[in-house]
Motif scaffolding. Structure first.
Motif, PDB file in Angstrom:
ATOM      1  N   ASP A 203       0.820  -1.039  -0.064  1.00 34.44           N
ATOM      2  CA  ASP A 203      -0.105   0.069   0.049  1.00 34.44           C
ATOM      3  C   ASP A 203       1.015   1.335  -0.128  1.00 34.44           C
ATOM      4  OD1 ASP A 203      -1.325   2.182   2.043  1.00 34.44           O
ATOM      5  OD2 ASP A 203      -2.733   1.541   0.728  1.00 34.44           O
ATOM      6  N   GLY A 204       0.317   2.181  -0.828  1.00 31.91           N
ATOM      7  CA  GLY A 204       1.104   3.521  -0.709  1.00 31.91           C
ATOM      8  C   GLY A 204       2.133   3.500  -1.727  1.00 31.91           C
ATOM      9  N   SER A 206       2.737   4.349  -4.391  1.00 29.86           N
ATOM     10  CA  SER A 206       2.997   5.633  -5.384  1.00 29.86           C
ATOM     11  C   SER A 206       4.002   6.462  -4.507  1.00 29.86           C
ATOM     12  CB  SER A 206       1.712   6.421  -5.450  1.00 29.86           C
ATOM     13  OG  SER A 206       1.240   6.669  -4.326  1.00 29.86           O
ATOM     14  N   ASN A 307      -6.101  14.632   3.287  1.00 29.44           N
ATOM     15  CA  ASN A 307      -5.700  15.252   2.000  1.00 29.44           C
ATOM     16  C   ASN A 307      -6.563  16.627   1.897  1.00 29.44           C
ATOM     17  OD1 ASN A 307      -4.530  16.212  -0.090  1.00 29.44           O
ATOM     18  ND2 ASN A 307      -4.752  14.293  -1.279  1.00 29.44           N
ATOM     19  N   TYR A 334       0.081  14.475   7.160  1.00 26.55           N
ATOM     20  CA  TYR A 334      -0.479  13.653   5.926  1.00 26.55           C
ATOM     21  C   TYR A 334       0.659  12.985   5.225  1.00 26.55           C
ATOM     22  CZ  TYR A 334      -3.623  11.743   2.430  1.00 26.55           C
ATOM     23  OH  TYR A 334      -4.429  10.807   1.529  1.00 26.55           O
ATOM     24  N   LEU A 338      -1.406   5.276   3.562  1.00 25.31           N
ATOM     25  CA  LEU A 338      -2.468   4.749   4.302  1.00 25.31           C
ATOM     26  C   LEU A 338      -1.653   4.235   5.850  1.00 25.31           C
ATOM     27  CD1 LEU A 338      -5.350   4.157   5.476  1.00 25.31           C
ATOM     28  CD2 LEU A 338      -5.180   2.211   3.829  1.00 25.31           C
ATOM     29  N   PHE A 352      -7.413   9.950  11.497  1.00 26.32           N
ATOM     30  CA  PHE A 352      -7.169   9.977   9.996  1.00 26.32           C
ATOM     31  C   PHE A 352      -8.175   9.657   9.101  1.00 26.32           C
ATOM     32  CE2 PHE A 352      -6.571   7.215   6.369  1.00 26.32           C
ATOM     33  CZ  PHE A 352      -5.745   7.829   5.517  1.00 26.32           C
ATOM     34  N   LYS A 364     -11.374   6.818  -1.787  1.00 18.19           N
ATOM     35  CA  LYS A 364     -10.408   6.269  -2.500  1.00 18.19           C
ATOM     36  C   LYS A 364     -10.126   4.666  -1.984  1.00 18.19           C
ATOM     37  CE  LYS A 364      -5.724   7.049  -4.251  1.00 18.19           C
ATOM     38  NZ  LYS A 364      -4.432   7.551  -4.231  1.00 18.19           N
ATOM     39  N   GLU A 370      -8.350  -2.530   2.604  1.00 20.51           N
ATOM     40  CA  GLU A 370      -7.462  -1.485   3.303  1.00 20.51           C
ATOM     41  C   GLU A 370      -8.341  -0.902   4.493  1.00 20.51           C
ATOM     42  OE1 GLU A 370      -5.123   0.702  -0.485  1.00 20.51           O
ATOM     43  OE2 GLU A 370      -7.254   1.112  -0.082  1.00 20.51           O
TER      44      GLU A 370
HETATM   45  P1  FBP Z   1      -2.378   2.278  -3.073  1.00 21.18           P
HETATM   46  O1  FBP Z   1      -0.872   2.662  -3.264  1.00 21.18           O
HETATM   47  O2  FBP Z   1      -2.449   0.938  -2.330  1.00 21.18           O
HETATM   48  O3  FBP Z   1      -3.217   2.288  -4.221  1.00 21.18           O
HETATM   49  O4  FBP Z   1      -3.037   3.280  -1.836  1.00 21.18           O
HETATM   50  C1  FBP Z   1      -3.664   4.099  -2.116  1.00 21.18           C
HETATM   51  C2  FBP Z   1      -2.962   5.393  -1.370  1.00 21.18           C
HETATM   52  O5  FBP Z   1      -1.575   5.726  -1.525  1.00 21.18           O
HETATM   53  C3  FBP Z   1      -3.090   5.145   0.215  1.00 21.18           C
HETATM   54  O6  FBP Z   1      -1.901   4.654   0.958  1.00 21.18           O
HETATM   55  C4  FBP Z   1      -3.151   6.615   0.821  1.00 21.18           C
HETATM   56  O7  FBP Z   1      -3.960   6.763   1.919  1.00 21.18           O
HETATM   57  C5  FBP Z   1      -3.837   7.403  -0.360  1.00 21.18           C
HETATM   58  O8  FBP Z   1      -3.636   6.568  -1.560  1.00 21.18           O
HETATM   59  C6  FBP Z   1      -3.300   8.794  -0.852  1.00 21.18           C
HETATM   60  O9  FBP Z   1      -4.157   9.120  -1.809  1.00 21.18           O
HETATM   61  P2  FBP Z   1      -4.149  10.659  -2.167  1.00 21.18           P
HETATM   62  O10 FBP Z   1      -2.763  10.914  -2.844  1.00 21.18           O
HETATM   63  O11 FBP Z   1      -5.202  10.948  -3.144  1.00 21.18           O
HETATM   64  O12 FBP Z   1      -4.228  11.508  -0.902  1.00 21.18           O
END
Ligand code: FBP
Length: 429
Positions: A203-204, A206, A307, A334, A338, A352, A364, A370
């Motif tokens: 998760d996260g 990105s 966010n 933030y 997650l 949160f 999302k 999650e």
């Molecule tokens: P994934 O990487 O598993 O898709 O997770 C989604 C996520 O990155 C969460 O970890 C985080 O809470 C959220 O999206 C952040 O979203 P945003 O960038 O829209 O705030």
């Protein structure tokens, strides 16, 4: 005359009776009076030779409990010796804790292989994440998952790591993952298949290329008889369908859930229905050791974590709530990961949330792998997890990748928000 006992090569000195957090240098400094301690080979007890205040150091670390023992010989009494027994309290490993839980809560015994398999996968993923930059594992895989998200190389790899670790237990009838379009039936290879697991392998992700915290999230439910195959099952497709449908259970049916945080330290936060325990990966021994026993989220915090870039699209109740927190001097944090944001909320308190808004009415975050596992942990730690209007654990999923608004944290802080929602609903009558 009996030869004096030769102390072993590695010895250390221990201060007066009581419990001490020690490291070798600290010990030496503390030794005030001469003492004699006899060391039992099988346990890490410390030695102090008679009358010699300064001794060779040894790499002892951790918690030592020291108790005073009666003097045995006239010789000792004549020299005013002190006999102390020092026992090194090594922190409990995850494996030891699982065995202890089996004794205390026999109904959790059949969960043990899944917990240890998840821990092993977590160690592998921690090493992959830590080495992502040097082993060309950053960046995109070049494929998209069923939600249309570009998959990271490590999304795909960590999915395989966790999938293989869990299926090797033979305990799973079905597994569902953020990176799998549909739930995967393991019925033909499972030898018991009493469980269903849903997980987000990384998760996260990105945030990965920027070396920001990421995590693995998982939830385990019992599967019921549909997932058990028998020799008479000529055509198991019917049963497979019944088994796959079992994936769509509300979070209230979870029997275990947790996350593994990959950050400045690797922490495995876990609940099997008897509170929340946190285990830190000790790189020196490659083991998860109990560092956060019986985690309780603070009743109230001083942090809100949303966010705020989306705040113009939030409903007025949430906008008012965040304004009230700012007025009360709450600070904003933030990470956009997650696991990182929920972990901080569990430890420091506060709220949160990833709420729904005009653009994304369901927010999302995905309910099954999650929101529900995080809600289970938060409730086991005394917190609250809600959509704002409904308890997360009561929601019955309609789809494996269904999204839900998610708000969780300290009970007093979340209740403040729920009161405003109830107030606004009462006004609208
Ligand atoms: P994934 O990487 O598993 O898709 O997770 C989604 C996520 O990155 C969460 O970890 C985080 O809470 C959220 O999206 C952040 O979203 P945003 O960038 O829209 O705030």
């Amino acid at each position: 005359m009996r030869q004096p006992i030769e102390p072993p090569s590695t010895i250390a000195a221990v201060p007066a009776a009581g419990t001490h957090d020690v490291c070798s240098t600290h010990l030496l400094a503390d030794l005030k009076e001469p003492a004699t301690i006899f060391m039992a080979k099988q346990a890490p007890h410390a030695f102090v030779s008679l009358g010699a205040p300064k001794l060779r150091s040894t790499n002892i670390w951790g918690r030592v409990s020291v108790s005073v023992l009666p003097l045995e010989t006239r010789h000792q009494r004549r020299f005013g010796a002190v006999r102390l027994r020092a026992a090194l309290d090594l922190p409990m490993t995850l494996g030891q804790w699982v065995l202890q839980q089996e004794r205390q809560h026999p109904e959790t015994a059949d969960l043990a292989p899944l917990i240890t398999a998840t821990a092993t996968a977590g160690k592998q993923i921690a090493s992959l994440v830590a080495r992502a930059g040097v082993s060309n594992l950053t960046g995109l895989q070049g494929s998209v998952n069923v939600q249309g998200e570009e998959q990271k190389k490590l999304d795909v790899l960590t999915n395989e790591v966790l999938k293989n670790a869990l299926r090797s237990t033979g305990k799973l009838g079905v597994l569902a993952s953020e990176e799998e379009n549909e739930p995967v039936s393991l019925m033909e290879e499972a030898y018991t298949g009493d469980f269903i697991a849903a997980f987000d392998p990384l998760d996260g992700s990105s945030n990965l290329d920027a070396a920001i915290a990421t995590g693995t999230i998982f939830g385990v439910m019992r599967s019921g008889e549909h997932c058990l195959t028998g020799p008479e099952d000529a055509d198991i497709s019917q049963r497979q369908m019944q088994c796959l449908v079992q994936t769509l259970q509300p979070g209230a049916n979870l029997v275990a859930a947790g996350y593994i945080l990959y950050s400045s330290s690797v922490i495995f936060m876990l609940s099997i229905g008897h509170g929340v325990q946190g285990f830190s990966l000790d790189p020196a021994i490659g083991e998860f050791v109990l560092t956060h026993p019986d985690v309780r989220v603070p009743e109230r915090g001083k942090i809100y974590s949303f966010n705020e870039a989306n705040s113009d699209n939030w409903d007025p109740v949430l906008q008012e709530y965040i304004r009230s927190m700012k007025k009360k001097g709450y600070s904003s944090r933030y990470i956009g990961s997650l696991v990182g944001d929920v972990h901080r909320t569990l430890i420091y308190g506060g709220v949160f949330g990833y709420p729904g808004d005009k653009k994304n009415p369901n927010g999302k975050l995905r309910l099954l792998y999650e929101c529900a596992p995080m809600a289970y942990l938060m409730e086991q730690a005394g917190g609250i997890a809600t959509t704002g209007k409904q308890r997360i654990l009561d929601i019955v999923p309609r789809d494996v990748h269904q999204r839900e608004p998610f708000i969780c944290g300290s009970p007093r802080d979340v209740e403040d928000l729920l009161k405003i929602y109830q107030g606004s609903m009462a006004m609208r009558g």
